[in-house]
Design an enzyme around this catalytic site. Structure first.
Site: not given
Ligand SMILES: Cc1cc2nc3c(=O)[nH]c(=O)nc-3n(C[C@H](O)[C@H](O)[C@H](O)COP(=O)(O)OP(=O)(O)OC[C@H]3O[C@@H](n4cnc5c(N)ncnc54)[C@H](O)[C@@H]3O)c2cc1C
Length: 398
Positions: A300, A394
């Site tokens: 992160p 950034y």
């Molecule tokens: C502490 C922390 C701080 C962060 N800070 C930043 C930041 O400042 N800036 C930034 O850009 N990123 C940051 N990130 C990263 C960011 O949160 C993730 O990269 C982002 O959520 C990715 O989005 P996504 O939709 O790909 O995945 P996710 O948000 O993880 O969404 C995936 C979804 O799929 C669902 N899912 C999983 N498996 C299944 C299944 N089998 N069936 C149905 N649904 C399922 C999950 O429940 C989830 O809701 C941070 C992460 C953390 C943990």
């Protein structure tokens, strides 16, 4: 294009696994192009809404939220940060992002991004199933891929589609359905984690402070006028309950030094976040594509994860449209998406790894390692070119 529903089977153009930012943004942008989509999500809407994750949005992510015309509050409730502060052993240097590269970042928590997207998808009357279980995808190399799942009422259901977007996060079931001899997993782990807190206090600083000292890393971030997010470097095996509030604040203060005095308040949440760098290549297999954390995760430190999820979607949507115009003509458009996305993913992997290495102490660091990193810090913060290099990565490159 068509959407048909029977009692237990939905037929849509695109089935989407995962109702996070990548999944919901894909569904909304596809609908704008007349492409039908259905989303399944294993968590409840309420659980996602109250999970604290990302906070920093690149300007390109903000543009996508605004241009999607979903009534996002990013410009009214978010805060533009034209700079960010790097601190080493108490020496603070502000990197003037906007002045250096003409772009800022915005503080707008991921929960708010999710709330905007979920509301917009429901207002479009989009098909979404929350709290599902037993997700499985099949037929990925056939013309009839499908998603099977159990809905929140315990009913077995199926979504039949022309293609599937796997937007199901870092533990992706979709990714694991790509045969191991077809995909390459690239990853590296780190010997440290982040101890994250939410506390009830006013902001300690108006912009983020990324700090390092002999005690390791700390990050001062913001959430609202009354609740703040902060982190410090810890061992991945740390039990959050072993740390009381004063010990946590004392550690963060010692990394910050005396230049900034922490605003303390009751800690309302604490957790330990181990992290690693990971990329799956390619991000496609047959009629499946991966988007967001399903295809890659970054530590992160560089604030890239949520932003990469959005840039994946930006690259993906025109290719889905191209593919659906002639779905039997082959999957070249989806392979092109994978290549475009991976080019950016690797740039972001580099930036995130580099920023993490600069700002964290490794357990076996000796005096040379520490002083070398101080030299690197001075090189980055001490010239317009160094500051521009940091600011360019950034804020998400031009
Ligand atoms: C502490 C922390 C701080 C962060 N800070 C930043 C930041 O400042 N800036 C930034 O850009 N990123 C940051 N990130 C990263 C960011 O949160 C993730 O990269 C982002 O959520 C990715 O989005 P996504 O939709 O790909 O995945 P996710 O948000 O993880 O969404 C995936 C979804 O799929 C669902 N899912 C999983 N498996 C299944 C299944 N089998 N069936 C149905 N649904 C399922 C999950 O429940 C989830 O809701 C941070 C992460 C953390 C943990």
């Amino acid at each position: 294009m068509s959407a048909a529903k029977t009692e237990d089977i939905s037929t849509v153009d695109v089935g989407i696994v995962g109702g996070g930012p990548a999944g919901l943004m894909s569904a909304i942008l596809l609908a704008r192009r007349g492409i039908t989509a259905a989303v399944i999500e294993q968590r409840s809407e309420q659980e996602i809404r109250t999970t604290h994750r990302a906070g920093i949005l690149e300007a390109g992510t903000v543009d996508m939220l605004v241009q999607a015309d979903i009534g996002s509050c990013v410009l009214t409730e978010g805060h533009e940060h034209t700079g960010t502060i790097l601190s080493f052993d108490g020496t603070q240097v502000r990197i003037p992002l906007k002045e250096a590269v003409g772009r800022s970042v915005w503080l707008y928590p991921q929960n708010e991004v999710f709330t905007d997207l979920a509301r917009a998808w429901q207002e479009e009357d989009g098909e979404v199933h929350w709290s599902v279980s037993d997700t499985a995808v099949s037929g990925l190399t056939t013309s009839t891929p499908a998603i099977d799942f159990t809905d929140s009422d315990g009913r077995a259901r199926r979504i039949e589609a022309k293609m599937i977007i796997g937007a199901d996060g870092s533990r992706s079931v979709c990714r694991r359905s790509i045969p191991e001899d077809v995909r390459t997993d690239y990853f590296t782990e780190y010997p440290f984690a982040w101890f994250g807190i939410l506390c009830e206090a006013p902001p300690t600083a108006p912009e983020l402070i990324y700090a390092n000292s002999q005690d390791g890393f700390a990050l001062i971030s913001q959430r609202s006028a009354t609740v703040q997010r902060m982190y410090f470097q810890c061992d991945p095996e740390t039990n959050p309950d072993d740390w009381d509030d004063e010990a946590i604040f004392d550690r963060i203060q010692s990394v910050l030094g005396s230049a900034t005095q922490l605003k303390r308040g009751p800690i309302i949440s604490k957790n330990v976040l181990p992290f690693r760098s990971y990329v799956c290549e390619p991000m496609t297999y047959g009629r499946l594509v991966l988007a967001g954390d399903a295809g890659h995760t970054v530590p992160p430190t560089g604030a890239k994860g949520l932003n990469l999820a959005f840039t994946d979607v930006r690259a993906l949507i025109p290719r889905v449209e191209e593919f659906l115009a002639a779905p039997d003509g082959g999957t070249a458009a989806l392979e092109q998406y994978s290549q475009t996305a991976l080019d950016r993913v690797w740039k972001a992997q580099h930036f995130s790894y580099w920023a993490t290495s600069l700002m964290h102490n490794r357990p076996n660091d000796d005096a040379f390692a520490y002083r070398r990193r101080r030299g690197e810090f001075d090189a980055i913060t001490g010239s317009p070119e160094g500051r521009a290099y940091f600011a360019d990565g950034y804020t998400g490159w031009a």
